[in-house]
Design a protein around this motif. Sequence first.
Motif, short mmCIF file in Angstrom:
data_model
loop_
_atom_site.label_atom_id
_atom_site.label_comp_id
_atom_site.label_asym_id
_atom_site.label_seq_id
_atom_site.Cartn_x
_atom_site.Cartn_y
_atom_site.Cartn_z
N THR A 152 0.85 -1.19 0.00
CA THR A 152 0.00 0.00 0.00
C THR A 152 0.89 1.23 0.00
O THR A 152 2.03 1.18 0.43
CB THR A 152 -0.92 0.05 1.25
N THR A 153 0.36 2.32 -0.50
CA THR A 153 1.12 3.57 -0.51
C THR A 153 0.74 4.41 0.70
O THR A 153 -0.31 4.21 1.31
CB THR A 153 0.84 4.38 -1.80
N THR A 154 1.61 5.35 1.03
CA THR A 154 1.35 6.21 2.18
C THR A 154 0.42 7.35 1.85
O THR A 154 -0.13 7.97 2.74
CB THR A 154 2.66 6.81 2.71
N GLY A 155 0.29 7.66 0.56
CA GLY A 155 -0.52 8.80 0.16
C GLY A 155 0.22 10.12 0.28
O GLY A 155 -0.34 11.18 0.03
N PHE A 156 1.51 10.07 0.65
CA PHE A 156 2.31 11.28 0.80
C PHE A 156 2.76 11.76 -0.57
O PHE A 156 3.27 10.99 -1.38
CB PHE A 156 3.53 11.02 1.68
N THR A 157 2.58 13.04 -0.85
CA THR A 157 3.04 13.63 -2.10
C THR A 157 4.37 14.34 -1.86
O THR A 157 4.43 15.26 -1.05
CB THR A 157 2.01 14.65 -2.64
N THR B 237 10.57 13.43 0.67
CA THR B 237 10.01 12.24 0.03
C THR B 237 9.04 11.48 0.94
O THR B 237 8.28 10.64 0.46
CB THR B 237 11.12 11.30 -0.43
N ALA B 238 9.09 11.76 2.23
CA ALA B 238 8.19 11.16 3.22
C ALA B 238 8.20 12.06 4.44
O ALA B 238 9.10 12.90 4.58
CB ALA B 238 8.66 9.75 3.59
N PRO B 239 7.24 11.94 5.31
CA PRO B 239 7.26 12.78 6.52
C PRO B 239 8.57 12.57 7.29
O PRO B 239 8.96 11.44 7.57
CB PRO B 239 6.06 12.27 7.32
N TYR C 252 11.63 12.97 6.18
CA TYR C 252 12.70 12.39 5.37
C TYR C 252 12.93 13.26 4.14
O TYR C 252 12.05 13.38 3.29
CB TYR C 252 12.33 10.97 4.93
#
Length: 86
Positions: A20-25, A72-74, A76
Amino acid sequence: MAAVDAAGATGAFSAAVTATTTGFTPTCHTASNHDHTVAERAYQSSGQTYATGFGQAMGLWNTFTTHTLEQTAPGYCVVADHGCPA
């Protein structure tokens, strides 16, 4: 998916995988090292700045050194001076 050996024999198939993806843009930010630190995209240690999460060295912690960071991620970030997305 299954492996094939040198004689061409196929091995057992592997189990299915789900993700599943995190939904983070991902977002890009160009700012001074000081401003990246204040925004928590970077941190400073002994007068040097490092990208949060990845820890890439960014140089002196001041308002005169500018970099582009891609978040790229919360929590990170990576240095993306040569284009964003990195």
